[in-house]
Design an enzyme around this catalytic site. Sequence first.
Site, PDB file in Angstrom:
ATOM      1  N   LYS A  24      -0.750  -3.763  -1.143  1.00 22.71           N
ATOM      2  CA  LYS A  24      -1.032  -5.115  -1.003  1.00 22.71           C
ATOM      3  C   LYS A  24      -1.709  -5.758  -2.357  1.00 22.71           C
ATOM      4  CE  LYS A  24      -3.041  -8.292   2.574  1.00 22.71           C
ATOM      5  NZ  LYS A  24      -3.652  -9.434   1.624  1.00 22.71           N
TER       6      LYS A  24
ATOM      7  N   CYS B 223     -38.160  -3.892 -30.771  1.00 20.21           N
ATOM      8  CA  CYS B 223     -38.893  -3.741 -31.896  1.00 20.21           C
ATOM      9  C   CYS B 223     -39.694  -4.861 -32.494  1.00 20.21           C
ATOM     10  CB  CYS B 223     -38.013  -3.205 -33.144  1.00 20.21           C
ATOM     11  SG  CYS B 223     -36.924  -4.552 -33.850  1.00 20.21           S
TER      12      CYS B 223
ATOM     13  N   ASP C 144      14.892 -12.837 -30.108  1.00 24.89           N
ATOM     14  CA  ASP C 144      14.548 -14.460 -30.554  1.00 24.89           C
ATOM     15  C   ASP C 144      15.761 -14.965 -31.120  1.00 24.89           C
ATOM     16  OD1 ASP C 144      12.153 -13.934 -29.616  1.00 24.89           O
ATOM     17  OD2 ASP C 144      11.200 -13.544 -31.403  1.00 24.89           O
TER      18      ASP C 144
ATOM     19  N   CYS D  78     -35.166  -0.680 -35.529  1.00 23.84           N
ATOM     20  CA  CYS D  78     -35.228  -1.038 -34.045  1.00 23.84           C
ATOM     21  C   CYS D  78     -34.843   0.274 -33.248  1.00 23.84           C
ATOM     22  CB  CYS D  78     -34.254  -2.037 -33.656  1.00 23.84           C
ATOM     23  SG  CYS D  78     -33.911  -2.684 -32.013  1.00 23.84           S
TER      24      CYS D  78
ATOM     25  N   GLU E 282       3.345   0.336   1.223  1.00 23.93           N
ATOM     26  CA  GLU E 282       3.279  -0.208  -0.023  1.00 23.93           C
ATOM     27  C   GLU E 282       1.862  -0.741  -0.169  1.00 23.93           C
ATOM     28  OE1 GLU E 282       5.749  -4.085   0.859  1.00 23.93           O
ATOM     29  OE2 GLU E 282       6.677  -2.363   1.239  1.00 23.93           O
TER      30      GLU E 282
ATOM     31  N   SER F 147       1.988 -14.559   7.975  1.00 26.01           N
ATOM     32  CA  SER F 147       0.835 -13.657   7.332  1.00 26.01           C
ATOM     33  C   SER F 147       1.167 -12.315   8.177  1.00 26.01           C
ATOM     34  CB  SER F 147      -0.406 -14.546   7.557  1.00 26.01           C
ATOM     35  OG  SER F 147      -0.465 -14.791   8.719  1.00 26.01           O
ATOM     36  N   ILE F 148       0.212 -11.317   7.771  1.00 22.78           N
ATOM     37  CA  ILE F 148       0.158 -10.267   8.807  1.00 22.78           C
ATOM     38  C   ILE F 148      -1.407 -10.130   9.022  1.00 22.78           C
ATOM     39  CG2 ILE F 148       1.977  -8.525   8.081  1.00 22.78           C
ATOM     40  CD1 ILE F 148       0.930  -7.971   5.505  1.00 22.78           C
TER      41      ILE F 148
ATOM     42  N   LYS G  60       4.575  -1.059   7.110  1.00 26.05           N
ATOM     43  CA  LYS G  60       5.654  -1.847   7.793  1.00 26.05           C
ATOM     44  C   LYS G  60       6.424  -0.777   8.414  1.00 26.05           C
ATOM     45  CE  LYS G  60       5.503  -5.226   4.382  1.00 26.05           C
ATOM     46  NZ  LYS G  60       6.230  -5.818   2.978  1.00 26.05           N
TER      47      LYS G  60
HETATM   48  S1  IVH Z   1       4.540  -8.617   3.762  1.00 24.41           S
HETATM   49  C1  IVH Z   1       5.901 -10.940   7.554  1.00 24.41           C
HETATM   50  N1  IVH Z   1       3.669  -7.354   1.830  1.00 24.41           N
HETATM   51  O1  IVH Z   1      -0.620 -10.497   1.965  1.00 24.41           O
HETATM   52  C2  IVH Z   1       5.170  -9.925   6.377  1.00 24.41           C
HETATM   53  N2  IVH Z   1       2.509  -9.286   2.209  1.00 24.41           N
HETATM   54  O2  IVH Z   1      -0.405 -11.858   5.128  1.00 24.41           O
HETATM   55  C3  IVH Z   1       4.913 -10.919   5.346  1.00 24.41           C
HETATM   56  N3  IVH Z   1       0.747  -9.448   0.395  1.00 24.41           N
HETATM   57  O3  IVH Z   1      -0.157 -13.669   1.376  1.00 24.41           O
HETATM   58  C4  IVH Z   1       4.074 -10.170   4.132  1.00 24.41           C
HETATM   59  N4  IVH Z   1       1.393  -7.617  -0.758  1.00 24.41           N
HETATM   60  O4  IVH Z   1       1.420 -12.715   0.206  1.00 24.41           O
HETATM   61  C5  IVH Z   1       3.659  -8.319   2.441  1.00 24.41           C
HETATM   62  N5  IVH Z   1       3.308  -5.509   0.001  1.00 24.41           N
HETATM   63  C6  IVH Z   1       2.976  -6.797   0.608  1.00 24.41           C
HETATM   64  C7  IVH Z   1       2.157  -7.655   0.328  1.00 24.41           C
HETATM   65  C8  IVH Z   1       1.990  -8.836   0.848  1.00 24.41           C
HETATM   66  C9  IVH Z   1       0.333  -8.656  -0.720  1.00 24.41           C
HETATM   67  C10 IVH Z   1       0.335 -10.621   0.920  1.00 24.41           C
HETATM   68  C11 IVH Z   1       1.260 -11.836   1.286  1.00 24.41           C
HETATM   69  C12 IVH Z   1       0.427 -12.704   2.025  1.00 24.41           C
HETATM   70  C13 IVH Z   1      -0.495 -11.810   2.566  1.00 24.41           C
HETATM   71  C14 IVH Z   1       0.214 -11.405   4.102  1.00 24.41           C
END
Ligand code: IVH
Length: 692
Positions: free
Chosen positions: A122, A417, A38, A438, A120, A83-84, A296
């Site tokens: 999610k 009670c 700080d 009670c 990893e 997205s995946i 992945k």
């Molecule tokens: S990879 C091309 N890795 O899940 C790949 N996404 O649709 C792009 N998410 O909203 C995403 N953990 O925010 C990836 N370890 C992770 C993730 C992750 C959470 C979320 C991401 C997105 C959705 C994927």
Amino acid sequence: MSPEPEALRAAELRRQLHHHAHRYYVLDAPEIPDADYDRLFQELQALEAAHPGLLTPDSPTQRVGGRVLDGFTPVRHAVPMLSIRTETDTTAAGAEAFDARVRRELALPDDAPAVAYAAELKFDGLAINLRYEHGVLVLAATRGDGETGEDVTQNIRTIGQIPLRLHGTAPPVLEVRGEVYMRRDDFEHLNDAQRAKGEKTYINPRNTAAGAVRQLDPAITAQRPLSFFAYGLGELQGWPQPATHSATLDALAALGLPVCADRTVALGAAGLVAFHQAMGARRDVLPFDIDGVVYKVDSVALQQQLGFVTREPRWAVAHKYPAQEQTTTLRGIDIQVGRTGKLTPVAKLEPVFVGGTTVSNATLHNVFELRRKGVRVGDQVIVRRAGDVIPEVVGRVPGTRPAYVPNFRMPRACPVCGSTVLREKGGIDHRCSGGLFCGAQRKQALLHFAGRRAMDVEGLGDKIVDQLVDGGLIRTLPELYTLGVAKLAALERMGEKSAVNLVAALQQSKQTTLARFLYALGIRHVGETTAKDLAKHFGALDRIMDASVEQLLQVNDVGPVVAHSLRTFFDQAHNREVVEQLRAAGITWPEHDGSVAALGPQPLVGKTLVLTGTLPTLAREDAKALVEAAGGKVAGSVSKKTSYVIAGAEAGSKLDKARELGVPVLDEDGLRALLRGDGAGQDTGAGAAQAG
Ligand code: IVH
């Protein structure tokens, strides 16, 4: 032209603050106390205020404040945020199907070696793109529709875990993608604070994190405890990306970004299944919510070969877990009476599978929260069970109420009670005024008394307590110690052997400590730590029972609420009677003379002593106890930080070391003088003579 000294100082302060923020927020291993941080921070703030030209976008002072926005500016992503695909089959088959698809797309023959995957977690939060130019965070944007997101830079800067400047040599452009989320404990604290203020509670960590990132006032975001994990990349210029995804994450961690340690390189379908199962088993103990894992293809070259289908990469998949939130019907609302008489409304639910178990009861906390959530019997409600937090009703699905249903009301009489139900003025909780009259409170009081951290009576569980109380065998705590084998063996699910064991456990529990006994009494607001502080301070039960509010306030961390609660408890004759009966039953603990050891002066506070050799009259343990009672510490080895070495006969290398470092050496008389608070710092030389 050389830079001004102020500019040099500001740069040095920024460097130090970045370093310490990383130690604190990312590595969770601070090197300096908060107060020192700080001080550095305030020095930089003052410099920047005096010389506005010194302010840089990566200055740690930019984490706080910022102006309130009218709206967010749209940001077009340099590389779309995809997205995946989600695998909703939560069994092993989900992982196997993905591996089979990858092998097929890569045209791998059946006998080709297993594909390596980065596996990893999610994270359940909000995707964010962080743009670093020459190492400095210049832009943070939400995902939006994947093509265009929103500029939330001001808000993202408030997150301590996100570096404002990357470590080491930084490329011209590096975009990092990851998830902003809220830890479960942070979420619980936030909701506790909301409840204490009588304000609306948040539904779940994910929505709360997402809401905080999209706050127009960054000062509000700064008050929300947010965290971040990096999991991918966006645009790159001049950054040599490693050949695998796993090595990429290592590189991001080396740049100072938080990367989750729960990840692995998994080989083939079997490796993926093992990871899915291992993380599924740990899901409840993780400090944050996950809704699945992500696989992945690890090799970046193979990722490129696989490419994309529409908006999703072929090389990644999310493999889900069973949901932690479900919708179900609220069938009724029951009232549960707790140890302190608190009445808790409990939702009776149409059984629903959530967070890995079937839930049919969930807490509604109190009547005010129940009203705020607006739930009524017959509604479709959202039930949440995450981690080891007890299941709760977090809200209702709007528009599902079948017909008019009256609002829930707290009963005026205790459902157990019949005693009057009261609510403290301005308080939230309703309480039964029956006390130990009670049955519900008696049961809870017994369970608390016998608990592991209290009297530690092994084998006294709720099934037995129910029978003891309902069958009228026990009305007061001391009666517990009158139970014999014959009475106990007659209970359901109790054999002769268990009864003998329970009687032995009761017998054993009689040797205890003052702190445990005090905690076991279940005095309101007296938790384990307070009980320990009280025991240490007063040393004896009678002194605590007779202490005035003023005397109680002298104790570490005892405030007016605790002091008042203790006084109220011991002012009641029946509580004193319970204490006397328990003592008469043979419960004992060592006491000490609080006036000398704990209440007296503590001349050795801040001093570290090392004991060596044999002292003439004091055993090693006794000497140690005396030093500690005087506020000092006893260490095992001599260093520059040692205040004194106490040497007796046959002292060895520790004495040599003390002489080498110039640490004062004392004998037993010298130690006694220190304990009395006189003669401090005098090296009598006697210890050395004795040891020679
Ligand atoms: S990879 C091309 N890795 O899940 C790949 N996404 O649709 C792009 N998410 O909203 C995403 N953990 O925010 C990836 N370890 C992770 C993730 C992750 C959470 C979320 C991401 C997105 C959705 C994927």
